[in-house]
Write an enzyme that holds these catalytic residues in place. Structure first.
Site, PDB file in Angstrom:
ATOM      1  N   ASN A   9       0.878  -1.173   0.000  1.00 22.39           N
ATOM      2  CA  ASN A   9       0.000   0.000   0.000  1.00 22.39           C
ATOM      3  C   ASN A   9       0.915   1.223   0.000  1.00 22.39           C
ATOM      4  O   ASN A   9       1.515   1.559   1.011  1.00 22.39           O
ATOM      5  CB  ASN A   9      -0.919  -0.001   1.224  1.00 22.39           C
ATOM      6  N   GLU A  36      -3.836   1.721  -3.019  1.00 20.71           N
ATOM      7  CA  GLU A  36      -4.036   3.120  -2.639  1.00 20.71           C
ATOM      8  C   GLU A  36      -3.107   4.030  -3.448  1.00 20.71           C
ATOM      9  O   GLU A  36      -2.395   4.875  -2.913  1.00 20.71           O
ATOM     10  CB  GLU A  36      -3.858   3.332  -1.130  1.00 20.71           C
ATOM     11  N   ASP A 155      -3.758  -4.908   0.442  1.00 21.36           N
ATOM     12  CA  ASP A 155      -4.154  -4.352   1.732  1.00 21.36           C
ATOM     13  C   ASP A 155      -5.585  -4.805   1.978  1.00 21.36           C
ATOM     14  O   ASP A 155      -6.530  -4.210   1.468  1.00 21.36           O
ATOM     15  CB  ASP A 155      -4.045  -2.828   1.694  1.00 21.36           C
ATOM     16  N   ASN A 157      -6.914  -4.884   4.942  1.00 24.37           N
ATOM     17  CA  ASN A 157      -7.403  -4.016   6.018  1.00 24.37           C
ATOM     18  C   ASN A 157      -8.028  -4.765   7.191  1.00 24.37           C
ATOM     19  O   ASN A 157      -8.889  -4.231   7.897  1.00 24.37           O
ATOM     20  CB  ASN A 157      -8.384  -2.979   5.465  1.00 24.37           C
ATOM     21  N   ASP A 229      -1.632  -6.239   5.574  1.00 26.09           N
ATOM     22  CA  ASP A 229      -1.251  -6.528   4.188  1.00 26.09           C
ATOM     23  C   ASP A 229      -0.919  -8.011   4.056  1.00 26.09           C
ATOM     24  O   ASP A 229      -0.146  -8.559   4.848  1.00 26.09           O
ATOM     25  CB  ASP A 229      -0.059  -5.665   3.804  1.00 26.09           C
ATOM     26  N   ASP A 258       2.435   4.495   5.458  1.00 27.66           N
ATOM     27  CA  ASP A 258       2.221   3.888   6.773  1.00 27.66           C
ATOM     28  C   ASP A 258       2.193   2.363   6.700  1.00 27.66           C
ATOM     29  O   ASP A 258       2.167   1.692   7.737  1.00 27.66           O
ATOM     30  CB  ASP A 258       0.953   4.433   7.451  1.00 27.66           C
ATOM     31  N   HIS A 259       2.220   1.819   5.492  1.00 33.29           N
ATOM     32  CA  HIS A 259       2.339   0.366   5.274  1.00 33.29           C
ATOM     33  C   HIS A 259       3.737   0.047   4.764  1.00 33.29           C
ATOM     34  O   HIS A 259       4.431   0.919   4.223  1.00 33.29           O
ATOM     35  CB  HIS A 259       1.342  -0.112   4.217  1.00 33.29           C
TER      36      HIS A 259
END
Length: 267
Positions: A9, A36, A155, A157, A229, A258-259
């Site tokens: 991501n 994303e 991702d 989530n 992920d 942030d991933h």
């Protein structure tokens, strides 16, 4: 001959195309799946991607939100974009490889909705949407359960297991680790006869995270991560896999997502 598949991501591909180049230079994935991307198809940095050595590119984007992309050194022959949960969000790409060690294998690149902050579908439409998406993924997994040569990355989530979060007890009422999500994800795994390829090589109870919030002042100190992920595959693919890597160090790169990337090697 082996193949290396990475999923990440990226949280804006145009903002972080330099980090994509860094990943490719240091880890050389043959196939790279991004989520994303936050980029409409006509604005995608294709020139930069091709300079990295990826001749085969599939993108499914939209302006400012969501978006998935798959880059490959191996040719693929089909690309499918499916509609999920009654929305036209760019959240899925399917590619089927035409040659090499993955010939005939279909790779699904997903970005599952995050679900907002309140884990109550009655008052939070985003969480209701996420649960509908998960239900549809389960039905879809059931339909393809008897076929081999399947890989699902992205991702998703959801952190499905107590060892996929920094604190199972404290996150039970936090979106991404609530029982309705984790139980739904397990139902999807069983329905599709999916194997969690990452945990096949890094089994529980090892703590393993792929996401750390931007809200944390120093993610390295409190280490409040979650494993959002994933790489899942049919049993025949996992049997050929030789190792996984979760690139924790990428969370510390300059202006990071942030991933972090997750990598699977397949013989």
């Amino acid at each position: 001959m082996s193949v290396r598949i990475a999923t990440w991501n990226i949280n804006s591909v145009r903002l972080r195309i330099g980090l994509v180049a860094k990943l490719v230079a240091e880890h050389a994935p043959d196939v790279l799946c991004l989520q994303e991307t936050k980029c409409a198809d006509d604005c995608f940095p294709l020139k930069e991607v091709r300079k990295l050595g990826y001749e085969h590119v599939a993108i499914h984007g939209q302006k400012g939100y969501h978006g998935v992309a798959t880059f490959s050194r191996l040719p693929f022959v089909t690309t499918a974009r499916e509609r999920w949960a009654d929305k036209d969000d760019a959240r899925h790409l399917a590619t089927t490889f035409a040659a090499g060690p993955l010939e005939g294998v279909t790779l699904h690149n997903f970005y599952v909705p995050a679900g907002g902050d309140e884990p109550d579908p009655a008052i939070n439409p985003k969480f209701a949407h996420k649960l509908q998406f998960l239900e549809e993924l389960t039905s879809w997994s059931t339909r393809i359960a008897e076929t081999g040569g399947r890989i699902m990355v992205g991702d998703l989530n959801i952190a499905p297991h107590p060892d996929d979060v920094w604190s199972h007890k404290q996150l039970l009422k936090v979106v991404s680790h609530t029982p309705v999500e984790t139980e739904g994800m397990d139902a999807m795994r069983v329905a599709g006869r999916w194997v969690d390829a990452v945990r096949a090589h890094s089994p529980y109870p090892e703590k393993l995270f792929s996401w750390w919030s931007y809200r944390s002042q120093d993610w390295t100190v409190n280490d409040r991560g979650r494993r959002l992920d994933h790489i899942w595959a049919s049993e025949d693919i996992v049997a050929r896999s030789t190792g996984v890597s979760v690139l924790r160090e990428a969370r510390g790169w300059e202006r990071p997502s942030d991933h972090v990337p997750v990598i699977l090697d397949i013989a």
